[in-house]
Design a protein around this motif. Structure first.
Motif, PDB file in Angstrom:
ATOM      1  N   VAL A 168       0.731  -1.122  -0.104  1.00 19.07           N
ATOM      2  CA  VAL A 168      -0.034   0.040  -0.084  1.00 19.07           C
ATOM      3  C   VAL A 168       0.953   1.238   0.037  1.00 19.07           C
ATOM      4  CG1 VAL A 168      -1.849   1.362   1.256  1.00 19.07           C
ATOM      5  CG2 VAL A 168      -1.847  -1.118   1.312  1.00 19.07           C
ATOM      6  N   THR A 169       0.497   2.496  -0.582  1.00 16.72           N
ATOM      7  CA  THR A 169       0.748   3.578  -0.483  1.00 16.72           C
ATOM      8  C   THR A 169      -0.293   4.490  -0.395  1.00 16.72           C
ATOM      9  OG1 THR A 169       2.476   5.345  -1.403  1.00 16.72           O
ATOM     10  CG2 THR A 169       0.889   4.230  -2.976  1.00 16.72           C
ATOM     11  N   ILE A 170      -0.139   5.748   0.432  1.00 15.21           N
ATOM     12  CA  ILE A 170      -1.212   6.341   0.866  1.00 15.21           C
ATOM     13  C   ILE A 170      -0.860   7.869   0.515  1.00 15.21           C
ATOM     14  CG2 ILE A 170      -2.986   6.969   2.649  1.00 15.21           C
ATOM     15  CD1 ILE A 170      -1.661   4.483   4.182  1.00 15.21           C
TER      16      ILE A 170
ATOM     17  N   VAL B  49       4.525   1.668   1.520  1.00 10.69           N
ATOM     18  CA  VAL B  49       5.457   2.423   0.814  1.00 10.69           C
ATOM     19  C   VAL B  49       5.162   3.887   1.229  1.00 10.69           C
ATOM     20  CG1 VAL B  49       6.805   2.956  -1.155  1.00 10.69           C
ATOM     21  CG2 VAL B  49       6.012   0.634  -0.734  1.00 10.69           C
ATOM     22  N   VAL B  50       5.806   4.662   1.886  1.00  8.94           N
ATOM     23  CA  VAL B  50       5.572   6.009   2.164  1.00  8.94           C
ATOM     24  C   VAL B  50       7.025   6.943   1.952  1.00  8.94           C
ATOM     25  CG1 VAL B  50       3.578   5.582   3.579  1.00  8.94           C
ATOM     26  CG2 VAL B  50       5.830   5.911   4.584  1.00  8.94           C
ATOM     27  N   GLY B  51       6.681   8.180   2.109  1.00 12.32           N
ATOM     28  CA  GLY B  51       7.859   9.112   2.026  1.00 12.32           C
ATOM     29  C   GLY B  51       8.225   9.438   3.565  1.00 12.32           C
ATOM     30  N   ARG B  52       9.467  10.052   3.692  1.00 16.77           N
ATOM     31  CA  ARG B  52       9.949  10.226   5.077  1.00 16.77           C
ATOM     32  C   ARG B  52       8.907  11.037   6.197  1.00 16.77           C
ATOM     33  NH1 ARG B  52      12.031   7.613   9.142  1.00 16.77           N
ATOM     34  NH2 ARG B  52      13.170   6.449   7.544  1.00 16.77           N
ATOM     35  N   ASP B  53       8.228  12.054   5.222  1.00 14.29           N
ATOM     36  CA  ASP B  53       7.268  12.875   6.120  1.00 14.29           C
ATOM     37  C   ASP B  53       6.050  12.598   6.099  1.00 14.29           C
ATOM     38  OD1 ASP B  53       6.777  13.098   3.467  1.00 14.29           O
ATOM     39  OD2 ASP B  53       6.964  15.345   3.056  1.00 14.29           O
ATOM     40  N   TYR B  54       5.677  11.453   5.892  1.00 12.97           N
ATOM     41  CA  TYR B  54       4.283  11.062   5.792  1.00 12.97           C
ATOM     42  C   TYR B  54       3.687  10.799   7.220  1.00 12.97           C
ATOM     43  CZ  TYR B  54       0.180   7.887   5.645  1.00 12.97           C
ATOM     44  OH  TYR B  54      -1.034   7.399   5.668  1.00 12.97           O
ATOM     45  N   THR B  55       2.397  11.628   7.441  1.00 11.19           N
ATOM     46  CA  THR B  55       1.904  11.279   8.774  1.00 11.19           C
ATOM     47  C   THR B  55       0.539  11.118   8.452  1.00 11.19           C
ATOM     48  OG1 THR B  55       1.158  13.638   8.395  1.00 11.19           O
ATOM     49  CG2 THR B  55       3.246  13.192   9.582  1.00 11.19           C
ATOM     50  N   PHE B  56      -0.350  10.421   9.502  1.00 11.70           N
ATOM     51  CA  PHE B  56      -1.729  10.243   9.425  1.00 11.70           C
ATOM     52  C   PHE B  56      -2.294  10.085  10.932  1.00 11.70           C
ATOM     53  CE2 PHE B  56       0.735   6.242  10.212  1.00 11.70           C
ATOM     54  CZ  PHE B  56       0.101   5.630  10.956  1.00 11.70           C
ATOM     55  N   GLY B  57      -3.705  10.033  10.531  1.00  5.69           N
ATOM     56  CA  GLY B  57      -4.194   9.795  11.863  1.00  5.69           C
ATOM     57  C   GLY B  57      -4.693  11.091  12.553  1.00  5.69           C
ATOM     58  N   LYS B  58      -5.522  11.273  13.414  1.00  3.15           N
ATOM     59  CA  LYS B  58      -6.094  12.422  14.297  1.00  3.15           C
ATOM     60  C   LYS B  58      -5.008  13.231  14.559  1.00  3.15           C
ATOM     61  CE  LYS B  58      -9.045  13.793  17.988  1.00  3.15           C
ATOM     62  NZ  LYS B  58      -9.789  13.349  19.083  1.00  3.15           N
ATOM     63  N   HIS B  59      -4.810  14.590  14.276  1.00  2.00           N
ATOM     64  CA  HIS B  59      -3.738  15.361  14.828  1.00  2.00           C
ATOM     65  C   HIS B  59      -2.361  14.981  14.395  1.00  2.00           C
ATOM     66  CE1 HIS B  59      -6.592  17.226  17.212  1.00  2.00           C
ATOM     67  NE2 HIS B  59      -6.511  16.366  18.270  1.00  2.00           N
ATOM     68  N   ARG B  60      -2.236  14.210  13.213  1.00  2.00           N
ATOM     69  CA  ARG B  60      -1.243  13.566  12.633  1.00  2.00           C
ATOM     70  C   ARG B  60      -0.169  12.896  13.583  1.00  2.00           C
ATOM     71  NH1 ARG B  60      -0.068  16.464   7.813  1.00  2.00           N
ATOM     72  NH2 ARG B  60      -1.343  18.263   7.351  1.00  2.00           N
ATOM     73  N   GLU B  61      -0.900  12.193  14.423  1.00  2.68           N
ATOM     74  CA  GLU B  61      -0.361  11.440  15.544  1.00  2.68           C
ATOM     75  C   GLU B  61       0.674  10.140  14.855  1.00  2.68           C
ATOM     76  OE1 GLU B  61      -3.445  10.277  18.271  1.00  2.68           O
ATOM     77  OE2 GLU B  61      -4.226   8.688  16.637  1.00  2.68           O
TER      78      GLU B  61
ATOM     79  N   PHE C 196       3.647  -6.400   9.275  1.00  5.06           N
ATOM     80  CA  PHE C 196       3.666  -5.653   7.844  1.00  5.06           C
ATOM     81  C   PHE C 196       5.155  -5.097   7.848  1.00  5.06           C
ATOM     82  CE2 PHE C 196       2.206  -2.467  10.671  1.00  5.06           C
ATOM     83  CZ  PHE C 196       2.786  -1.280  10.369  1.00  5.06           C
ATOM     84  N   GLU C 197       5.665  -4.801   6.677  1.00  6.64           N
ATOM     85  CA  GLU C 197       6.635  -4.006   6.605  1.00  6.64           C
ATOM     86  C   GLU C 197       6.684  -2.458   6.083  1.00  6.64           C
ATOM     87  OE1 GLU C 197      10.714  -4.573   3.570  1.00  6.64           O
ATOM     88  OE2 GLU C 197       9.160  -6.176   3.147  1.00  6.64           O
ATOM     89  N   VAL C 198       7.567  -1.955   6.670  1.00  8.38           N
ATOM     90  CA  VAL C 198       7.651  -0.382   6.098  1.00  8.38           C
ATOM     91  C   VAL C 198       8.776   0.089   5.326  1.00  8.38           C
ATOM     92  CG1 VAL C 198       7.648   2.127   7.145  1.00  8.38           C
ATOM     93  CG2 VAL C 198       6.875   0.251   8.437  1.00  8.38           C
ATOM     94  N   ILE C 199       8.538   0.677   4.042  1.00  6.27           N
ATOM     95  CA  ILE C 199       9.631   0.802   2.891  1.00  6.27           C
ATOM     96  C   ILE C 199       9.290   2.516   2.849  1.00  6.27           C
ATOM     97  CG2 ILE C 199      10.105   0.782   0.583  1.00  6.27           C
ATOM     98  CD1 ILE C 199       8.582  -2.059   0.644  1.00  6.27           C
ATOM     99  N   CYS C 200      10.410   3.208   3.325  1.00  4.22           N
ATOM    100  CA  CYS C 200      10.539   4.313   3.442  1.00  4.22           C
ATOM    101  C   CYS C 200      11.312   4.987   2.006  1.00  4.22           C
ATOM    102  CB  CYS C 200      11.201   4.928   4.480  1.00  4.22           C
ATOM    103  SG  CYS C 200      10.985   6.992   4.641  1.00  4.22           S
TER     104      CYS C 200
END
Length: 310
Positions: free
Chosen positions: A19-21, A122-134, A149-153
């Protein structure tokens, strides 16, 4: 590409989803790098390449009283471009204040893992998500092993010198400045607007000798006022032409128009949808002394556009 509009339309988790978001406004080269890595990882694990996006743009929901920046690509074009990048499935989540209040852990566990079936993200280093970008990359990495799951930056994609890293903001500023050549370098394609051909003021053919298709734009983002060499997509064809964006100051009627003279074309297309690709900016819009001077300049513009598009 399978398009799923709304989580309730999901029939079940995807097979080993990678997934990428993001909003993916513009689907620029930075986004394309994410999609390429998603596809690569999906091939490695025999999984499904999935992009998750949101409609409407979160800024319009979170800050309804503040004018949101014009979008580079509306949803229709964004989906087409994501499909062209080889993604297997696009999940479009309706963005609302209720969704914005969802915590990072709930989004991660309930939506990404349980409903979408995420095995890698798969995300960029500055990716944020969720309430208040937590939620951020550190949050993902902290919970990756326990949740399976695996994180690919992916690193940022640099742009042409003097423009910093590629971002939707950079693309937007470049298009608004009329620098469509640099926009091409950022997007990996020519910037395009879409719209319906409407009845104009009838001056192009009768008074100037250059009939034009006047466009009621669908898109929010329009290049700076001026004259451009363009191509026009209509009826499965790619036609060549010259476009003027602005207020036709020679006539002083102060009406904003986007009009295109299509070379060697005599079909009646009022009411039809067309797509206009901006290839190169020729000049600023300017006021001429009268119709004769304007006609001479349009002939020069058309000749230059033909040369560029040859």
């Amino acid at each position: 590409m399978r398009v799923v509009e709304g989580l309730d339309s999901l029939e079940g988790p995807f097979e080993r989803a990678v997934v990428t978001i993001g909003n993916f406004d513009g689907v620029h080269k930075g986004h394309q790098a994410l999609f390429a890595r998603v596809k690569e990882k999906a091939r490695e694990i025999g999984g499904t390449a999935v992009a998750v996006t949101f409609e409407p743009h979160p800024a319009k929901v979170l800050h309804p009283n503040t004018p949101a920046p014009p979008r580079i690509t509306l949803y229709e074009q964004k989906a087409e471009l994501i499909a062209a990048n080889g993604i297997d499935a696009l999940v479009c989540i309706p963005f609302s204040m209720v969704f914005a209040a969802l915590g990072a852990m709930a989004f991660l566990k309930d939506i990404l893992i349980h409903r979408i079936g995420m095995k890698a993200i798969v995300v960029g280093r500055d990716y944020t998500f969720g309430k208040h970008r937590e939620g951020n990359v550190d949050f993902l990495e902290k919970h990756a092993q326990e949740l399976g799951f695996e994180v690919i930056c992916e690193p940022w994609v640099d742009t042409v010198p003097g423009h910093g890293r590629i971002s939707s903001t950079t693309v937007r500023k470049t298009v608004m400045a009329g620098d469509v050549a640099v926009a091409f370098d950022l997007l990996g394609r020519y910037y395009q607007v879409r719209g319906t051909v409407v009845s104009g003021r009838g001056r192009g053919g009768s008074a100037l000798g250059f009939p034009t298709a006047n466009i009621a734009l669908t898109d929010e983002l329009c290049p700076a006022n001026g004259v451009y060499a363009v191509t026009v997509e209509y009826g499965g064809r790619r036609l060549k032409g010259v476009a003027n964006i602005g207020y036709s100051p020679t006539f002083e009627d102060h009406l904003f128009t986007v009009e295109v003279h299509i070379f060697d074309f005599a079909e009646q297309i009022t009411g039809q949808r067309i797509r206009v690709n901006f290839i190169e900016r020729l000049r600023d819009e300017k006021k001429f002394s009268g119709i004769d001077e304007l006609k001479r300049q349009i002939a020069v513009d058309a000749a230059e556009a033909r040369r560029i598009l040859a």
